[in-house]
Write a protein that holds these residues in place. Structure first.
Motif, PDB file in Angstrom:
ATOM      1  N   PHE B  88       0.830  -1.207   0.000  1.00  0.00           N
ATOM      2  CA  PHE B  88       0.000   0.000   0.000  1.00  0.00           C
ATOM      3  C   PHE B  88       0.867   1.261   0.000  1.00  0.00           C
ATOM      4  O   PHE B  88       0.563   2.225  -0.681  1.00  0.00           O
ATOM      5  CB  PHE B  88      -0.944   0.000   1.216  1.00  0.00           C
ATOM      6  N   VAL B  89       1.933   1.218   0.764  1.00  0.00           N
ATOM      7  CA  VAL B  89       2.825   2.382   0.800  1.00  0.00           C
ATOM      8  C   VAL B  89       3.459   2.602  -0.573  1.00  0.00           C
ATOM      9  O   VAL B  89       3.559   3.731  -1.060  1.00  0.00           O
ATOM     10  CB  VAL B  89       3.912   2.220   1.879  1.00  0.00           C
ATOM     11  N   THR B  90       3.868   1.505  -1.199  1.00  0.00           N
ATOM     12  CA  THR B  90       4.456   1.610  -2.537  1.00  0.00           C
ATOM     13  C   THR B  90       3.481   2.263  -3.510  1.00  0.00           C
ATOM     14  O   THR B  90       3.837   3.176  -4.256  1.00  0.00           O
ATOM     15  CB  THR B  90       4.818   0.210  -3.065  1.00  0.00           C
ATOM     16  N   ILE B  91       2.250   1.774  -3.481  1.00  0.00           N
ATOM     17  CA  ILE B  91       1.256   2.348  -4.390  1.00  0.00           C
ATOM     18  C   ILE B  91       1.025   3.817  -4.054  1.00  0.00           C
ATOM     19  O   ILE B  91       1.016   4.680  -4.935  1.00  0.00           O
ATOM     20  CB  ILE B  91      -0.074   1.587  -4.292  1.00  0.00           C
ATOM     21  N   ALA B  92       0.872   4.096  -2.792  1.00  0.00           N
ATOM     22  CA  ALA B  92       0.556   5.462  -2.376  1.00  0.00           C
ATOM     23  C   ALA B  92       1.657   6.432  -2.776  1.00  0.00           C
ATOM     24  O   ALA B  92       1.391   7.574  -3.149  1.00  0.00           O
ATOM     25  CB  ALA B  92       0.335   5.523  -0.870  1.00  0.00           C
ATOM     26  N   ARG B  93       2.884   5.951  -2.730  1.00  0.00           N
ATOM     27  CA  ARG B  93       3.976   6.826  -3.104  1.00  0.00           C
ATOM     28  C   ARG B  93       3.884   7.175  -4.593  1.00  0.00           C
ATOM     29  O   ARG B  93       4.227   8.257  -5.026  1.00  0.00           O
ATOM     30  CB  ARG B  93       5.308   6.144  -2.785  1.00  0.00           C
ATOM     31  N   ARG B  94       3.408   6.215  -5.354  1.00  0.00           N
ATOM     32  CA  ARG B  94       3.323   6.430  -6.783  1.00  0.00           C
ATOM     33  C   ARG B  94       2.170   7.368  -7.152  1.00  0.00           C
ATOM     34  O   ARG B  94       2.250   8.135  -8.101  1.00  0.00           O
ATOM     35  CB  ARG B  94       3.122   5.076  -7.471  1.00  0.00           C
ATOM     36  N   VAL B  95       1.076   7.252  -6.405  1.00  0.00           N
ATOM     37  CA  VAL B  95      -0.084   8.095  -6.683  1.00  0.00           C
ATOM     38  C   VAL B  95       0.063   9.405  -5.924  1.00  0.00           C
ATOM     39  O   VAL B  95      -0.633   9.667  -4.964  1.00  0.00           O
ATOM     40  CB  VAL B  95      -1.390   7.381  -6.269  1.00  0.00           C
ATOM     41  N   ASP B  96       0.971  10.230  -6.378  1.00  0.00           N
ATOM     42  CA  ASP B  96       1.189  11.492  -5.678  1.00  0.00           C
ATOM     43  C   ASP B  96       0.208  12.554  -6.167  1.00  0.00           C
ATOM     44  O   ASP B  96      -0.714  12.269  -6.920  1.00  0.00           O
ATOM     45  CB  ASP B  96       2.639  11.945  -5.855  1.00  0.00           C
ATOM     46  N   THR B  97       0.427  13.776  -5.721  1.00  0.00           N
ATOM     47  CA  THR B  97      -0.538  14.828  -6.026  1.00  0.00           C
ATOM     48  C   THR B  97      -0.670  15.085  -7.518  1.00  0.00           C
ATOM     49  O   THR B  97      -1.778  15.167  -8.055  1.00  0.00           O
ATOM     50  CB  THR B  97      -0.122  16.131  -5.317  1.00  0.00           C
ATOM     51  N   MET B  98       0.475  15.177  -8.177  1.00  0.00           N
ATOM     52  CA  MET B  98       0.423  15.450  -9.618  1.00  0.00           C
ATOM     53  C   MET B  98      -0.351  14.367 -10.334  1.00  0.00           C
ATOM     54  O   MET B  98      -1.210  14.630 -11.166  1.00  0.00           O
ATOM     55  CB  MET B  98       1.858  15.541 -10.149  1.00  0.00           C
ATOM     56  N   MET B  99      -0.058  13.133  -9.978  1.00  0.00           N
ATOM     57  CA  MET B  99      -0.736  11.991 -10.572  1.00  0.00           C
ATOM     58  C   MET B  99      -2.252  12.070 -10.356  1.00  0.00           C
ATOM     59  O   MET B  99      -3.028  11.878 -11.282  1.00  0.00           O
ATOM     60  CB  MET B  99      -0.188  10.735  -9.884  1.00  0.00           C
ATOM     61  N   SER B 100      -2.647  12.360  -9.143  1.00  0.00           N
ATOM     62  CA  SER B 100      -4.078  12.406  -8.826  1.00  0.00           C
ATOM     63  C   SER B 100      -4.777  13.493  -9.628  1.00  0.00           C
ATOM     64  O   SER B 100      -5.857  13.286 -10.181  1.00  0.00           O
ATOM     65  CB  SER B 100      -4.297  12.696  -7.341  1.00  0.00           C
ATOM     66  N   GLU B 101      -4.141  14.637  -9.684  1.00  0.00           N
ATOM     67  CA  GLU B 101      -4.775  15.728 -10.412  1.00  0.00           C
ATOM     68  C   GLU B 101      -4.878  15.374 -11.890  1.00  0.00           C
ATOM     69  O   GLU B 101      -5.874  15.649 -12.539  1.00  0.00           O
ATOM     70  CB  GLU B 101      -3.961  17.012 -10.239  1.00  0.00           C
ATOM     71  N   MET B 102      -3.851  14.731 -12.380  1.00  0.00           N
ATOM     72  CA  MET B 102      -3.872  14.311 -13.782  1.00  0.00           C
ATOM     73  C   MET B 102      -5.007  13.330 -14.023  1.00  0.00           C
ATOM     74  O   MET B 102      -5.768  13.478 -14.983  1.00  0.00           O
ATOM     75  CB  MET B 102      -2.541  13.655 -14.139  1.00  0.00           C
ATOM     76  N   ILE B 103      -5.139  12.362 -13.145  1.00  0.00           N
ATOM     77  CA  ILE B 103      -6.196  11.376 -13.335  1.00  0.00           C
ATOM     78  C   ILE B 103      -7.571  12.039 -13.276  1.00  0.00           C
ATOM     79  O   ILE B 103      -8.440  11.768 -14.103  1.00  0.00           O
ATOM     80  CB  ILE B 103      -6.084  10.252 -12.286  1.00  0.00           C
ATOM     81  N   ALA B 104      -7.733  12.948 -12.331  1.00  0.00           N
ATOM     82  CA  ALA B 104      -9.011  13.654 -12.242  1.00  0.00           C
ATOM     83  C   ALA B 104      -9.295  14.396 -13.542  1.00  0.00           C
ATOM     84  O   ALA B 104     -10.416  14.347 -14.064  1.00  0.00           O
ATOM     85  CB  ALA B 104      -8.994  14.638 -11.064  1.00  0.00           C
ATOM     86  N   GLY B 105      -8.286  15.053 -14.062  1.00  0.00           N
ATOM     87  CA  GLY B 105      -8.462  15.794 -15.307  1.00  0.00           C
ATOM     88  C   GLY B 105      -8.825  14.902 -16.469  1.00  0.00           C
ATOM     89  O   GLY B 105      -9.762  15.171 -17.218  1.00  0.00           O
ATOM     90  N   VAL B 106      -8.086  13.826 -16.603  1.00  0.00           N
ATOM     91  CA  VAL B 106      -8.350  12.902 -17.702  1.00  0.00           C
ATOM     92  C   VAL B 106      -9.744  12.289 -17.554  1.00  0.00           C
ATOM     93  O   VAL B 106     -10.483  12.157 -18.526  1.00  0.00           O
ATOM     94  CB  VAL B 106      -7.277  11.798 -17.767  1.00  0.00           C
ATOM     95  N   MET B 107     -10.103  11.955 -16.325  1.00  0.00           N
ATOM     96  CA  MET B 107     -11.441  11.410 -16.099  1.00  0.00           C
ATOM     97  C   MET B 107     -12.512  12.378 -16.568  1.00  0.00           C
ATOM     98  O   MET B 107     -13.479  11.995 -17.209  1.00  0.00           O
ATOM     99  CB  MET B 107     -11.643  11.135 -14.602  1.00  0.00           C
TER     100      MET B 107
END
Lengths: 200, 200
Positions: B88-107
């Motif tokens: 979970f920590v590994t995944i969480a590290r990968r899903v950082d803020t930039m990533m989340s915002e990008m995913i939200a945008g693409v969605m």
DNA sequence: TCAATAAGAGACGCAACGTATCTTAGGAGC
DNA sequence: GCTCCTAAGATACGTTGCGTCTCTTATTGA
């Protein structure tokens, strides 16, 4: 528009704007929503809107909160599994395409506007649907289907989280098969696990 | 820019554009990303970009896929719970803020462009991290911590789904407390439930 | 060597942004 | 009923980025 209509103020005007926002959302979706269109539909002007809400996301959140939540009665279907299925279907019906797109849009803007992020978080956490799960579990315990458990707050939020995620990644309403999967492969096992290994 | 540089083509040019896109994403985020800025940074022109990708979302998805995934080795920590926490920590590290915002945008854009929706869905489903869960569960079964189970595909996806949801609604990296909650209150119970009431 | 192809520059009309300015309506206080 | 004062409403502005287009020129490969 010349003075055929009397000039609205305060509360009254605000409702008109929020209704117009909701209507625009339904018609064009979040990505197509413009402040100018909302102003036009509400028969007011941009200025009035900008005076109250600093951003599109804030306006949309206000409109969302303003929408009266339809109250649903959650019947006792006689079994834990069907109770859960009924609940999941209820939630899924509410999280339709327009809703998902709106949430995605607001999420996107939330990263730029911290105050929007907070409003969104509150909105998603406060969902009255969360309490339903505990009620359903208590009923199941009374029936003897499950040892009695106090479901942690985090676990109560899961149904809405899962359905939202699914709706947002699919871009379409959830199928019955998906809902069944969520209940049978995830949520029901989780409840059994929580009940039979309490704490840990 | 006059011809100090030789004119790039095909593959080579494409990589330059995708790298520029990723750099822009890191600096300004999805909502601040403009095709014009990407073109400028890649020292090419808008036309070239529009010839290849029909929308901002498609470009961003391509850039995302183009980013080489960092391979992580998942060590055997000796217990199911710590194995899961590590994952979970590994995944969480990968899903950082930039990533989340990008995913939200693409969605958000996925709702308007079905082909983007499909690409996004593929990207989120194909995550190689899903397989890790089954490995971790198998190890736990070998240790005798859990009866052996075949975890359903839907359940394998849950860690990434939960972490993404959380990151997107918080607008900030996940705290350790949140990760612990997700493991202890949701995922571990689910696995126990799946293992002790197989099928049902 | 030459034709086909794609890169690159730039100009375009358009839409919506968010702000600023001004006029005017209507409610509150007297 | 009269008068302020606040907020509604209209409008105009510069800005930015969109997506399309046209045109020139470099590169490639037959």
């Amino acid at each position: 528009m010349p003075a055929s209509k009397t000039r609205r103020r305060g509360e009254h005007l605000e409702r008109a704007i929020l209704d117009a926002t909701w209507a625009e959302l339904s018609e064009t979706g979040y990505s197509g929503l413009t402040i100018e269109a909302v102003a036009a539909r509400a028969a007011t002007s941009k200025t009035v809107i900008y005076r109250r809400w600093p951003s599109r996301a804030a306006l949309v959140l206000a409109a969302w909160n303003h929408q009266a939540p339809v109250s649903v009665d959650e019947p006792d279907t006689g079994s834990l599994r069907t109770d859960l299925l009924t609940l999941f279907v209820t939630i899924a019906r509410r999280v339709d395409t327009m809703m998902s797109e709106m949430i995605a849009g607001v999420m996107g803007e939330a990263f730029r506007h911290p105050e929007v992020a907070e409003l969104l978080r509150d909105r998603l956490r406060a969902a009255p649907l969360h309490d339903r799960v505990q009620q359903i579990v208590d009923r199941a315990a009374r029936r003897g289907e499950l040892p009695p458990v106090r479901v942690p707050a985090r676990a109560l939020r899961i149904p809405l989280d899962l359905i939202r995620t699914e709706a947002m990644t699919c871009g379409a309403p959830l199928t019955d098969a998906t809902i069944t999967e969520l209940v049978d492969d995830v949520y029901l096992p989780m409840l059994h696990g929580l009940a039979s290994h309490p704490d840990r």
